[in-house]
Write a protein that holds these residues in place. Structure first.
Motif, PDB file in Angstrom:
ATOM      1  N   LYS A 258       0.744  -1.236   0.018  1.00 10.39           N
ATOM      2  CA  LYS A 258      -0.051   0.051   0.022  1.00 10.39           C
ATOM      3  C   LYS A 258       0.912   1.100  -0.082  1.00 10.39           C
ATOM      4  O   LYS A 258       0.366   2.415  -0.354  1.00 10.39           O
ATOM      5  CB  LYS A 258      -1.058   0.080   1.258  1.00 10.39           C
ATOM      6  N   ASN A 259       2.113   0.922   0.450  1.00  9.59           N
ATOM      7  CA  ASN A 259       2.947   2.405   0.278  1.00  9.59           C
ATOM      8  C   ASN A 259       3.555   2.626  -0.920  1.00  9.59           C
ATOM      9  O   ASN A 259       4.298   3.658  -1.239  1.00  9.59           O
ATOM     10  CB  ASN A 259       4.197   2.060   1.566  1.00  9.59           C
ATOM     11  N   ILE A 260       3.441   1.763  -1.830  1.00  2.00           N
ATOM     12  CA  ILE A 260       3.940   2.043  -3.200  1.00  2.00           C
ATOM     13  C   ILE A 260       2.632   2.643  -4.203  1.00  2.00           C
ATOM     14  O   ILE A 260       1.842   1.854  -4.634  1.00  2.00           O
ATOM     15  CB  ILE A 260       4.456   0.768  -3.979  1.00  2.00           C
ATOM     16  N   ARG A 261       2.825   3.978  -4.273  1.00  2.00           N
ATOM     17  CA  ARG A 261       1.971   4.381  -5.143  1.00  2.00           C
ATOM     18  C   ARG A 261       2.272   5.744  -5.991  1.00  2.00           C
ATOM     19  O   ARG A 261       3.323   6.242  -5.474  1.00  2.00           O
ATOM     20  CB  ARG A 261       0.671   5.164  -4.198  1.00  2.00           C
ATOM     21  N   ASN A 262       1.784   5.777  -7.185  1.00  2.00           N
ATOM     22  CA  ASN A 262       2.071   6.929  -8.120  1.00  2.00           C
ATOM     23  C   ASN A 262       3.658   6.953  -8.480  1.00  2.00           C
ATOM     24  O   ASN A 262       4.256   7.867  -8.599  1.00  2.00           O
ATOM     25  CB  ASN A 262       1.685   8.343  -7.591  1.00  2.00           C
ATOM     26  N   GLY A 263       4.281   5.861  -8.552  1.00  2.00           N
ATOM     27  CA  GLY A 263       5.652   5.670  -8.556  1.00  2.00           C
ATOM     28  C   GLY A 263       6.411   5.828  -7.572  1.00  2.00           C
ATOM     29  O   GLY A 263       7.910   6.081  -7.800  1.00  2.00           O
ATOM     30  N   GLN A 264       6.195   6.096  -6.574  1.00  2.00           N
ATOM     31  CA  GLN A 264       7.066   6.541  -5.211  1.00  2.00           C
ATOM     32  C   GLN A 264       6.684   5.559  -4.124  1.00  2.00           C
ATOM     33  O   GLN A 264       5.821   4.823  -4.202  1.00  2.00           O
ATOM     34  CB  GLN A 264       6.681   7.822  -4.766  1.00  2.00           C
ATOM     35  N   GLU A 290      20.067   2.471  -3.864  1.00  2.00           N
ATOM     36  CA  GLU A 290      19.455   3.534  -4.767  1.00  2.00           C
ATOM     37  C   GLU A 290      19.333   2.980  -6.099  1.00  2.00           C
ATOM     38  O   GLU A 290      20.162   2.221  -6.623  1.00  2.00           O
ATOM     39  CB  GLU A 290      20.366   4.657  -4.830  1.00  2.00           C
ATOM     40  N   ASN A 291      18.373   3.045  -6.776  1.00  2.00           N
ATOM     41  CA  ASN A 291      17.610   2.901  -8.137  1.00  2.00           C
ATOM     42  C   ASN A 291      17.308   1.247  -8.046  1.00  2.00           C
ATOM     43  O   ASN A 291      16.982   0.667  -9.276  1.00  2.00           O
ATOM     44  CB  ASN A 291      18.964   2.850  -9.061  1.00  2.00           C
ATOM     45  N   ASP A 292      17.148   0.546  -6.918  1.00  2.00           N
ATOM     46  CA  ASP A 292      16.554  -0.584  -6.963  1.00  2.00           C
ATOM     47  C   ASP A 292      15.382  -0.554  -7.440  1.00  2.00           C
ATOM     48  O   ASP A 292      14.606   0.703  -7.124  1.00  2.00           O
ATOM     49  CB  ASP A 292      16.604  -1.262  -5.526  1.00  2.00           C
ATOM     50  N   ILE A 293      14.579  -1.481  -8.003  1.00  2.00           N
ATOM     51  CA  ILE A 293      13.191  -1.340  -8.498  1.00  2.00           C
ATOM     52  C   ILE A 293      12.360  -2.196  -7.549  1.00  2.00           C
ATOM     53  O   ILE A 293      12.463  -3.022  -7.121  1.00  2.00           O
ATOM     54  CB  ILE A 293      12.832  -1.822  -9.850  1.00  2.00           C
ATOM     55  N   LEU A 294      11.091  -1.309  -7.085  1.00  2.00           N
ATOM     56  CA  LEU A 294      10.211  -2.060  -6.247  1.00  2.00           C
ATOM     57  C   LEU A 294       8.964  -2.242  -6.853  1.00  2.00           C
ATOM     58  O   LEU A 294       8.639  -1.495  -7.552  1.00  2.00           O
ATOM     59  CB  LEU A 294      10.008  -1.036  -4.963  1.00  2.00           C
ATOM     60  N   LEU A 295       8.468  -3.690  -6.640  1.00  2.00           N
ATOM     61  CA  LEU A 295       7.363  -4.092  -7.570  1.00  2.00           C
ATOM     62  C   LEU A 295       6.324  -4.609  -6.589  1.00  2.00           C
ATOM     63  O   LEU A 295       6.747  -5.299  -5.683  1.00  2.00           O
ATOM     64  CB  LEU A 295       7.616  -5.182  -8.573  1.00  2.00           C
ATOM     65  N   THR A 296       5.086  -4.269  -6.278  1.00  2.00           N
ATOM     66  CA  THR A 296       4.293  -4.845  -5.519  1.00  2.00           C
ATOM     67  C   THR A 296       3.720  -6.415  -6.202  1.00  2.00           C
ATOM     68  O   THR A 296       3.215  -6.119  -7.233  1.00  2.00           O
ATOM     69  CB  THR A 296       2.873  -4.075  -5.208  1.00  2.00           C
ATOM     70  N   GLY A 299      -1.597  -8.810  -3.385  1.00  2.00           N
ATOM     71  CA  GLY A 299      -2.897  -7.938  -3.382  1.00  2.00           C
ATOM     72  C   GLY A 299      -2.885  -7.138  -4.665  1.00  2.00           C
ATOM     73  O   GLY A 299      -3.405  -7.381  -5.744  1.00  2.00           O
ATOM     74  N   THR A 300      -2.822  -5.942  -4.559  1.00  2.00           N
ATOM     75  CA  THR A 300      -2.443  -5.083  -5.921  1.00  2.00           C
ATOM     76  C   THR A 300      -1.320  -5.073  -6.323  1.00  2.00           C
ATOM     77  O   THR A 300      -0.234  -4.640  -5.856  1.00  2.00           O
ATOM     78  CB  THR A 300      -3.072  -3.704  -5.392  1.00  2.00           C
ATOM     79  N   ILE A 301      -1.441  -5.972  -7.508  1.00  2.00           N
ATOM     80  CA  ILE A 301       0.061  -6.405  -8.269  1.00  2.00           C
ATOM     81  C   ILE A 301       0.416  -5.426  -9.151  1.00  2.00           C
ATOM     82  O   ILE A 301      -0.535  -5.247  -9.902  1.00  2.00           O
ATOM     83  CB  ILE A 301      -0.061  -7.763  -8.647  1.00  2.00           C
ATOM     84  N   GLY A 302       1.583  -5.013  -9.161  1.00  2.00           N
ATOM     85  CA  GLY A 302       2.066  -4.262 -10.502  1.00  2.00           C
ATOM     86  C   GLY A 302       2.496  -2.813 -10.133  1.00  2.00           C
ATOM     87  O   GLY A 302       3.105  -2.278 -11.201  1.00  2.00           O
ATOM     88  N   ARG A 303       2.182  -2.448  -9.109  1.00  2.00           N
ATOM     89  CA  ARG A 303       2.613  -0.998  -8.701  1.00  2.00           C
ATOM     90  C   ARG A 303       4.296  -0.867  -8.561  1.00  2.00           C
ATOM     91  O   ARG A 303       4.647  -1.756  -7.938  1.00  2.00           O
ATOM     92  CB  ARG A 303       2.077  -0.419  -7.578  1.00  2.00           C
ATOM     93  N   LEU A 304       4.892   0.178  -9.106  1.00  2.00           N
ATOM     94  CA  LEU A 304       6.580   0.347  -9.090  1.00  2.00           C
ATOM     95  C   LEU A 304       6.700   1.518  -8.623  1.00  2.00           C
ATOM     96  O   LEU A 304       6.231   2.426  -8.495  1.00  2.00           O
ATOM     97  CB  LEU A 304       6.845   0.188 -10.639  1.00  2.00           C
ATOM     98  N   ALA A 305       7.907   1.303  -7.857  1.00  2.00           N
ATOM     99  CA  ALA A 305       8.514   2.597  -7.445  1.00  2.00           C
ATOM    100  C   ALA A 305      10.087   2.443  -7.635  1.00  2.00           C
ATOM    101  O   ALA A 305      10.610   1.232  -7.694  1.00  2.00           O
ATOM    102  CB  ALA A 305       8.331   2.823  -6.235  1.00  2.00           C
ATOM    103  N   ILE A 306      11.151   3.502  -7.693  1.00  2.00           N
ATOM    104  CA  ILE A 306      12.417   3.221  -7.521  1.00  2.00           C
ATOM    105  C   ILE A 306      12.844   3.928  -6.217  1.00  2.00           C
ATOM    106  O   ILE A 306      12.551   4.847  -5.727  1.00  2.00           O
ATOM    107  CB  ILE A 306      12.773   4.207  -8.742  1.00  2.00           C
ATOM    108  N   TYR A 307      13.743   2.829  -5.616  1.00  2.00           N
ATOM    109  CA  TYR A 307      14.345   3.144  -4.379  1.00  2.00           C
ATOM    110  C   TYR A 307      15.359   4.334  -4.294  1.00  2.00           C
ATOM    111  O   TYR A 307      16.008   4.031  -5.268  1.00  2.00           O
ATOM    112  CB  TYR A 307      14.877   2.125  -3.794  1.00  2.00           C
TER     113      TYR A 307
END
Length: 412
Positions: A258-264, A290-296, A299-307
């Protein structure tokens, strides 16, 4: 009542009135006849026909072009007591009772569906002003809903709802100003939608190699290589599977999908916190960079962020981490946000109590990987569009906040 904020040319107190004193009409679908008569004379049609029968879902989804139901001319004339015109006010009777909407102009005949009230405002008042008053106090109207099980509001609840009324001239001035603010929000929202569509189209072209960049000398880059995701990562892992004791006043966060939203990565003060010992145990065998990719992935699958190096955060198993070797992280971020990768996730997810996807299945996904320099050009190009989208999004938020502040000072 004198509002905290008003246009300077107006003065004097506003009059408190019952909504029932401001309307010419308060009706609903069933005003047209008995259940048997309605069933005999009205058939809902999916194919386009004479009139639209307007439903709650059209307002909730702001969809007045698709997902419409129709009735023929005979049914429309039979439902003569609940014809809907632009600027009529519509209120839910049942389920989400009290939710209030303003009828837009569809440039065609419209009739009212079941479970809604239709209000037509007297000519000595501004319908848009009164709609805004009701909408601002909608929580009070909703609070009138009663009943066991499904809650409803009655016509008498609507009639007895209290609103504050200035002169017609002041109503019109307020309504006109707020309409201008709404128009700006609509224009910005449309601009954002168009930018998103533009980016979506470009991603299709770029990630399928239909649109290619050139190198510094104007030459072609090498052909793309198809690789398994598992073969281009140096780290593929998910968050903690362990149980951890909450430490509300701690400083180490245990975040989730749930903390991965809007690319952040979005961190709220009330997010779960754990002890330093648990935090260190989670990162015993690895650490985020830094620059590791995070993917959910649960639950809600597929949301992404860059650490980006956020401190003191760890994750539960609902988030997976990727670290790439000889692949540009921003390119992977864009690629994994694309339709093709998202469809792969959808196809590979396991549906149980909570849908999820295994790390092993992620590793098997095939990707087309261009030359590193071309990856950078693709990612940087798409990032510029992301920046424009975010800029428009911020303007929308600022305008909505401005409107909310106005309404609170005028009506609350």
């Amino acid at each position: 009542m004198v509002p905290e904020l008003r246009f300077k040319e107006f003065e004097g107190e506003w009059t408190e009135k019952y909504l029932g004193n401001c309307i010419d009409l308060l009706t609903d679908y069933h005003a047209n006849g008995s259940y048997e008569r309605l069933k005999e004379n009205v058939e809902l049609l999916e194919e386009e026909n004479y009139a639209v029968i307007i439903r709650t879902t059209n307002f909730e989804k702001k969809d007045f072009q698709k997902n419409l139901l129709y009735i023929d001319e005979n049914a429309f004339n039979f439902l003569k007591k609940s014809k809907v015109y632009p600027d009529d006010i519509i209120i839910n009777k049942i389920a989400n009772a009290g939710a209030t909407y303003l009828m837009p102009d569809l440039n065609r005949p419209v009739s009212l569906a079941m479970n809604l009230f239709l209000l037509r405002i007297k000519k000595e008042h501004s319908a848009r002003y009164i709609y805004t008053q009701i909408k601002t106090k909608e929580h009070l109207l909703r609070a009138l809903a009663s009943g066991t099980g499904t809650k409803t509001i009655t016509k008498q609840d609507v009639r007895n709802f209290e609103i504050n009324i200035p002169t017609l001239k002041e109503q019109q001035k307020i309504a006109s100003f707020l309409s201008a603010v709404d128009k700006k929000i609509q224009q910005l929202s449309r601009r954002k939608e168009l930018l998103e569509q533009y980016k979506k189209g470009l991603m299709q072209e770029l990630f399928f190699g239909k649109l290619r960049f050139k190198d510094e000398n104007g030459g072609d880059y090498p052909d793309w290589e198809e690789k398994k995701l598992g073969n281009i990562v140096t780290l593929l892992k998910d968050g903690s599977h362990g149980s951890h004791k909450d430490v509300p006043d701690g400083k180490y966060y245990l975040l989730s999908a749930k903390n991965i939203r809007n690319g952040q990565i979005n961190i709220d003060d009330d997010d779960r916190k754990i002890s330093e010992a648990d935090f260190n145990a989670i990162y015993k065998n690895y650490s985020l960079k830094e620059n590791d990719i995070l993917l959910t992935i649960v639950g809600t699958i597929g949301r992404l962020a860059i650490y980006k190096g956020e401190k003191n955060i760890s994750f539960q198993r609902s988030v997976a981490f990727f670290r790439f070797e000889n692949v540009y992280s921003n390119y992977m971020f864009q690629l994994m946000n694309g339709n093709a990768f998202q469809k792969e996730l959808e196809n590979r997810k396991v549906v149980s109590a909570q849908p999820g996807i295994y790390l092993g299945d992620l590793a098997k996904i095939s990707l087309n990987i261009p030359h590193f320099e071309e990856q950078q050009k693709i990612a940087n190009f798409l990032s510029t569009i992301d920046t424009k989208i975010e800029s428009v999004n911020q303007q929308i938020t600022q305008t909505q906040t401005f409107k909310k502040g106005l309404l609170q000072k005028m009506f609350v």
